[in-house]
Design a protein around this motif. Structure first.
Motif, short mmCIF file in Angstrom:
data_model
loop_
_atom_site.label_atom_id
_atom_site.label_comp_id
_atom_site.label_asym_id
_atom_site.label_seq_id
_atom_site.Cartn_x
_atom_site.Cartn_y
_atom_site.Cartn_z
N LYS A 374 0.82 -1.21 0.00
CA LYS A 374 0.00 0.00 0.00
C LYS A 374 0.85 1.26 0.00
N GLY A 375 0.27 2.34 -0.54
CA GLY A 375 1.06 3.56 -0.65
C GLY A 375 0.99 4.43 0.58
N THR A 378 6.80 7.22 1.72
CA THR A 378 7.10 8.20 0.67
C THR A 378 6.15 9.37 0.90
N GLU A 417 16.41 2.18 -0.85
CA GLU A 417 16.10 2.37 -2.27
C GLU A 417 16.77 1.35 -3.17
N PHE A 431 7.41 -4.01 -4.42
CA PHE A 431 6.17 -3.58 -5.05
C PHE A 431 5.69 -4.58 -6.10
N SER A 449 12.55 4.61 -10.68
CA SER A 449 11.51 5.03 -9.74
C SER A 449 10.15 5.09 -10.43
#
Ligand code: DON
Length: 572
Positions: A374-375, A378, A417, A431, A449
């Motif tokens: 889930k977002g 960030t 990252e 993801f 990205s």
């Protein structure tokens, strides 16, 4: 008073434009020469929004505000971005219409190798790829904000960092997001004493409302404020940071920090139904994928069509763009990419021809390969100043609280990252994104990205928007842009129910209750698999300026309560 004067000068400008435009059939932009006379900030945290307002009230422009907001978010949202991370800052300067993306993306350390996350059996060691200092790329956050302050701002870096230094010193109260994401990451945070001491209370997830003070972070920010960006990347501080990383199993060297450089990049820019979309170029995949999707759907009247056909067409366009993302895209310094072809209308026409209006395409039927959590981590913010300058910035440490590693005395977490690289061809990252050689790990290379800070310009308006959300960022920005083009306000873009397709896995994932049962069964009848997720995703923040009535509006995603959007008349 100022507003009245401003309104008067806008009408004068309108009158002059009308006179100048006599005999021309072209719509004339109105009001763009004078600026809106109001400023808007929408960010994921009210304290960061306040930092941006404070700086504009002190005479700063949108770029100064962006520096202050970026630094404040690094303090109050350690789960999402920070000095140990990076991001993309998309700038629009009203005076000369300069549009540029400041790329502060992390790079792989010089000692990185393509197979650094593979175990003896050639399988990806997910633990190493996401937890601890080996997962961290060389951070770009400080280099980027120092650059923006120096080249585009009106105030000093030191002034712009003041609100963040204050927040780090005085503390901020734990909110729902901090709490929820920390419950998920605390076990890893506990492994490193500096991280645990700074972000937990006696090793436990702090209660809502607990004040988090970060004296080490305040000191690091103060050092940058007084001595500039080089104090972070060279000399004593850099030596200490590298020693901390290496003592915990990392591979950074002082040469890595000394070599770090931001890039100014030309944004991806294209038109869609008479609007100009300006968005993130590689090493983000966002702009290219957005262009592909919008080019594919452009000939259709997507806004007015039957909802099932609309979702079907958008899904098919998403499927094709995410396939290309995985195959072609990576760091432009390392990979030759057919960008011009990918964002061309001819290419989109070919892809469109492969879409059946009545039937889902099987992802396997398209040569090539991807899922996602889930977002929530960030972060994104959007700013408009009184002169019409805008910033859309998406910043990250990747997963919640990044790698969870903090080097002693530094005060900030390092990102993870490195997991945005493809650790092994075809193996999914956090993801569910699959990648191949274009996004393989190499020393000094930027990892691909999905972050997609974006602007939309029309004859009558300009807007900025973006969101976190990993692989889903691109489709959220897409839906937001379509809603904006349909004439809706920021509150609508950020609140829309969301759906997403990323080629692999071959399914449409939807937020809870995003689709009616009828819509789901109609899509299933066309051959789509629809999967309702158990929670929402994303955290979108947008601003809009409509020239005709000089109306400025802003909105923060209702999914997270700490977000705050504010529109204010310019300070007198
Ligand atoms: O750059 C990227 O695409 C990712 N590191 C962004 C991660 C993200 O949005 C996490 N939020 N859910």
């Amino acid at each position: 008073m100022k507003n009245l004067l401003h309104a008067a000068s806008v009408s004068l400008a309108v009158a002059m434009l009308l006179l100048a435009g006599l005999g021309s059939t072209q719509a004339q932009p109105v009001g763009t020469d004078t600026g809106p006379g109001q400023a808007a900030v929408a960010s994921a945290h009210y304290l960061a929004t306040e930092a941006g307002q404070e700086i504009m009230a002190a005479g700063g422009n949108a770029f100064d505000a962006a520096v202050a907001i970026s630094a404040a978010l690094a303090v109050v949202e350690p789960a999402s971005s920070g000095l140990g991370g990076g991001g993309f800052w998309l700038l629009h300067r009203a005076s000369d219409k300069l549009r540029v993306m400041v790329d502060g993306r992390e790079v792989a350390p010089l000692a990185a190798t393509a197979d650094m996350f593979l175990d003896a059996n050639g399988e990806v060691n997910r633990e190493l790829a996401v937890n601890g200092p080996l997962a961290a790329g060389i951070p770009g956050h400080i280099a980027a904000i120092a650059h923006i302050a120096e080249k585009y701002g009106q105030l000093t870096l030191a002034r712009n960092l003041q609100p963040a230094i204050r927040l780090a010193t005085q503390g901020f109260p734990v909110d729902e997001k901090y709490h929820a994401l920390m419950r998920y990451r605390a076990e890893v945070i506990r492994r490193w004493p500096a991280a645990s001491k700074t972000l937990l209370v006696a090793g436990e997830v702090p209660e809502l409302g607990t004040m988090i003070k970060q004296p080490d972070l305040a000191r690091t920010l103060q050092m940058v404020a007084t001595q500039g960006r080089d104090a972070f990347y060279r000399g004593e501080f850099a030596q200490h940071l590298v020693a901390g990383v290496r003592a915990a199993g990392g591979i950074w060297t002082e040469a890595d920090l000394a070599a770090y450089a931001i890039k100014e990049r030309v944004p991806i820019s294209f038109s869609y139904q008479g609007r100009q979309i300006v968005t993130a170029p590689p090493p983000s995949s966002g702009g290219v994928a957005l262009a592909e999707i919008l080019n594919i759907i452009e000939p259709y009247s997507i806004g007015s069509m039957d909802r099932t056909v609309q979702v079907h067409l958008l899904t098919e366009a998403m499927r094709r763009a995410y396939r290309d993302r995985g195959i072609y895209l990576g760091d432009p310094e390392f990979v030759d990419m057919p960008i011009r072809q990918l964002i061309s209308r001819d290419y989109a026409a070919g892809l469109r021809a492969s879409i059946r209006l009545d039937r889902a395409t099987d992802s396997d039927a398209l040569a090539g390969f991807q899922d996602s959590p889930k977002g929530m981590d960030t972060t994104h913010f959007s700013v408009l100043d009184k002169d019409g300058n805008m910033v859309a910035a998406t910043l990250t440490v990747n997963l919640p609280y990044g790698s969870a590693f903090m080097a002693p005395d530094t005060g900030f977490l390092l990102n993870n990252e490195m997991d945005d690289f493809s650790a092994k061809p075809g193996a999914p990252n956090a993801f569910g994104l699959l990648g191949f050689t274009a996004n393989a790990i190499a020393p000094g290379k930027r990892m691909l990205s999905s972050m997609t800070p974006s602007f939309v310009f029309g004859d009558d308006r300009q807007a900025a928007l973006g969101t976190p959300g990993g692989s889903r960022i691109i489709t959220m920005v897409l839906l937001g842009i379509l809603d904006m083009i349909a004439g809706n306000e920021p509150q609508s873009w950020v609140s829309l129910p969301r759906f997403h397709h990323q080629y692999r896995p071959d399914l449409i994932s939807i937020e809870p209750d995003a689709f009616s049962p009828e819509l789901i069964s109609q899509l299933q009848a066309m051959g789509h698999t629809v999967e309702a997720r158990d929670s929402t995703w994303g955290n979108m923040h947008g601003v809009l300026w409509k020239y005709a009535d000089n109306q400025v509006s802003a909105a923060s995603d209702p999914r997270w309560p700490s977000g705050r959007a504010v529109v204010k008349p310019a300070a007198d």
